[in-house]
Design a protein around this motif. Structure first.
Motif, short mmCIF file in Angstrom:
data_model
loop_
_atom_site.label_atom_id
_atom_site.label_comp_id
_atom_site.label_asym_id
_atom_site.label_seq_id
_atom_site.Cartn_x
_atom_site.Cartn_y
_atom_site.Cartn_z
N UNK A 325 0.84 -1.22 0.00
CA UNK A 325 0.00 0.00 0.00
C UNK A 325 0.86 1.25 0.00
N UNK A 326 0.65 2.11 -1.00
CA UNK A 326 1.43 3.36 -1.06
C UNK A 326 0.59 4.48 -0.45
N UNK A 327 1.06 5.04 0.64
CA UNK A 327 0.31 6.10 1.32
C UNK A 327 0.73 7.46 0.77
N UNK A 328 -0.10 7.98 -0.13
CA UNK A 328 0.18 9.28 -0.76
C UNK A 328 0.58 9.08 -2.21
N UNK A 329 -0.19 9.70 -3.12
CA UNK A 329 0.16 9.57 -4.55
C UNK A 329 0.37 10.91 -5.24
N UNK A 330 0.01 12.01 -4.56
CA UNK A 330 0.26 13.32 -5.17
C UNK A 330 1.75 13.63 -5.01
N UNK A 331 2.18 14.82 -5.42
CA UNK A 331 3.62 15.04 -5.36
C UNK A 331 4.08 15.73 -4.10
N UNK A 352 4.89 -2.61 -12.45
CA UNK A 352 5.53 -3.17 -13.66
C UNK A 352 6.39 -4.38 -13.32
N UNK A 353 6.97 -4.38 -12.12
CA UNK A 353 7.82 -5.50 -11.71
C UNK A 353 7.00 -6.68 -11.22
N UNK A 354 5.67 -6.54 -11.22
CA UNK A 354 4.81 -7.68 -10.89
C UNK A 354 4.30 -7.72 -9.46
N UNK A 355 4.51 -6.63 -8.70
CA UNK A 355 4.00 -6.60 -7.32
C UNK A 355 2.54 -6.17 -7.32
N UNK A 356 1.82 -6.52 -6.25
CA UNK A 356 0.43 -6.06 -6.08
C UNK A 356 0.46 -4.73 -5.34
N UNK A 357 0.03 -3.68 -6.02
CA UNK A 357 0.15 -2.35 -5.43
C UNK A 357 -1.21 -1.66 -5.38
N UNK A 358 -1.54 -1.09 -4.22
CA UNK A 358 -2.71 -0.22 -4.11
C UNK A 358 -2.23 1.10 -3.52
N UNK A 359 -3.07 2.13 -3.66
CA UNK A 359 -2.65 3.43 -3.16
C UNK A 359 -3.72 4.08 -2.30
N UNK A 360 -3.35 5.13 -1.60
CA UNK A 360 -4.32 5.92 -0.84
C UNK A 360 -3.96 7.39 -1.03
N UNK A 361 -4.77 8.08 -1.83
CA UNK A 361 -4.54 9.52 -2.02
C UNK A 361 -5.82 10.25 -1.63
#
Ligand SMILES: NC(=O)c1ccc[n+]([C@@H]2O[C@H](COP(=O)([O-])OP(=O)(O)OC[C@H]3O[C@@H](n4cnc5c(N)ncnc54)[C@H](O)[C@@H]3O)[C@@H](O)[C@H]2O)c1
Length: 420
Positions: A325-331, A352-361
């Motif tokens: 989980x990526x916390x923060x997607x803005x810059x 792209x490397x094949x990981x399962x990724x979700x985000x929270x923005x």
């Protein structure tokens, strides 16, 4: 023209209703001018005509409604005669031959579009960030060629860069100092008068065009170089296993040291772009600026490497099964701007490397951002096995205890004592 500015009867057209053009239109309309807010994007103009703003910026919606309802600001996709044209169109970079070069095509198109409406005594102001010499040699030349009018004799041209902070744009538009550059003293005076009508505590300083153009680029290069220093320290500190945030806090106890905070990299439309405009014009003389840019550009990739290393240790043979989980997607914190965002680069590289990724923005109300599922904080905390905290958004700071109770790579060093 000076009287027209003093008695607010000068008609102003702002060209480009984005993060800069829209708040600028509102500020001039609030000051009492009749402002046309022109954009080529019909969706933007329709949204504005329907009384809604299309960017996320505190207090802007309310301020916009007032000037729209009073009739002082008119969103439009048709240009018409105006006393003043202020160009606020994008100036991104393009990648060519392994170089990042300025794309001033929007400035060229906008200059050609306004040229038929430029008459004797019209004032044209360029606010877009540009490589040195663009104001006179591109905008000035295009208008001279299209109109047969002479620069500084028939019409006036100034460069007035923008230095607002997203999230505080309306406030900073009125309180930051402004630099006004022009090759004509008369244009400097008129433009200064014009900007002073929206400035409260800020002052307008006049200079020649090239100094004003360079001033904007130098300000952002200065910040970029300083952030690169902090980012370099974060990589060195990691190598020797010390906490970079503690290191910087202690080093800053020195009375003449003020190191910035490292982060996920440098994004946005300014710091990640503008230094390249200096490198483009002065490739031999700008090695420090170029290296800083490269260093900051490398940081998201370094974080990806760090994540991969941690996953191998923490989830052996399950790295591609777990949810990251990526916390923060803005810059940057508390804004919805996704341009050149290092967090998005991290998320997309992992995907792209094949990981399962979700985000929270939390600042973008979309279910998906660039192919990454955008979850609420509660959802991402529940679903993710491993979190990467890339931005110090208020919502994350307020819930830091909850976040830190999970497996987290804390790139921005938030602690439960607040931001380090
Ligand atoms: N966003 C910032 O925080 C910031 C700060 C300082 C300087 N700047 C500079 O200001 C300039 C504008 O940036 P922004 O963030 O407002 O961009 P933006 O992308 O938010 O908005 C630009 C707008 O211009 C419109 N446009 C494009 N071509 C046009 C044309 N020919 N005629 C009319 N409209 C046109 C687009 O449709 C868009 O709505 C850039 O040069 C940027 O580097 C931005």
């Amino acid at each position: 023209m000076i009287e027209k500015i003093e008695n607010k009867t000068a008609k102003i057209t702002i060209v480009g209703m984005g993060y800069i053009g829209l708040p600028t239109s509102i500020a001039f309309a609030q000051a009492g001018f009749n402002v046309n807010g022109y954009d080529v994007n019909e969706e933007v103009i329709n949204t504005l005509k329907n009384g809604k703003i299309h960017i996320k910026e505190p207090d802007l919606q309310q301020a916009f409604e007032k000037v729209l309802n009073s009739g002082k600001l008119k969103p439009t996709n048709k240009l018409e005669k105006s006393d003043v044209f202020i160009i606020c169109v994008p100036t991104p970079f393009i990648k060519r031959d392994n170089k990042k070069l300025s794309d001033i095509s929007y400035v060229e198109t906008a200059s050609k579009a306004i040229a038929p409406f430029v008459e004797k005594d019209t004032l044209v102001i360029l606010e877009s960030t540009v490589p040195p010499l663009t104001t006179d040699e591109v905008v000035g030349k295009i208008i001279e060629e299209e109109t047969k009018l002479k620069l500084n004799e028939d019409f006036y041209l100034s460069y007035c860069p923008e230095r607002v902070l997203p999230g505080k744009i309306l406030y900073e538009l009125k309180n930051n100092d402004r630099i006004v550059g022009s090759s004509s003293e008369k244009a400097q005076k008129i433009t200064k008068d014009l900007y002073e009508s929206i400035l409260t505590t800020g002052k307008a300083y006049t200079t020649d065009t090239h100094t004003a153009e360079m001033c904007k680029l130098v300000e952002n290069s200065y910040r970029d170089v300083n952030i690169a220093f902090a980012n370099e320290l974060s990589i060195i500190a990691d190598k020797i296993g010390i906490n970079v945030f503690e290191l910087i806090e202690l080093a800053n106890k020195h009375p003449r040291v003020n190191i910035l905070k490292p982060g996920a990299g440098v994004g946005g439309h300014c710091l990640a772009v503008d230094p390249w405009f200096i490198v483009e014009k002065f490739p031999e003389e700008s090695s420090l600026i170029r290296t800083a840019r490269e260093k900051n550009d490398y940081k998201p990739q370094w974080i990806v490497e760090k994540i991969e290393k941690e996953l191998k240790e923490k989830f052996p043979n399950k790295e591609k099964e777990i949810i990251i989980g990526i916390l923060g997607l803005s810059y940057k914190p508390n804004i919805d701007d996704l341009r050149e965002s290092p967090s998005i680069e991290i998320a997309l590289t992992l995907k792209e490397k094949g990981y399962n990724v979700v985000g929270c923005e939390p600042n973008v109300l979309k279910e998906e951002i660039k192919g990454i599922k955008n979850l609420s904080l509660n959802e991402i905390l529940e679903k993710s096995d491993y979190l990467v905290l890339t931005l110090a958004h208020d919502e994350f700071k307020q819930n830091i205890d909850l976040i830190m109770s999970k497996e987290v790579l804390n790139v921005v060093g938030i602690t439960n004592k607040g931001l380090n």
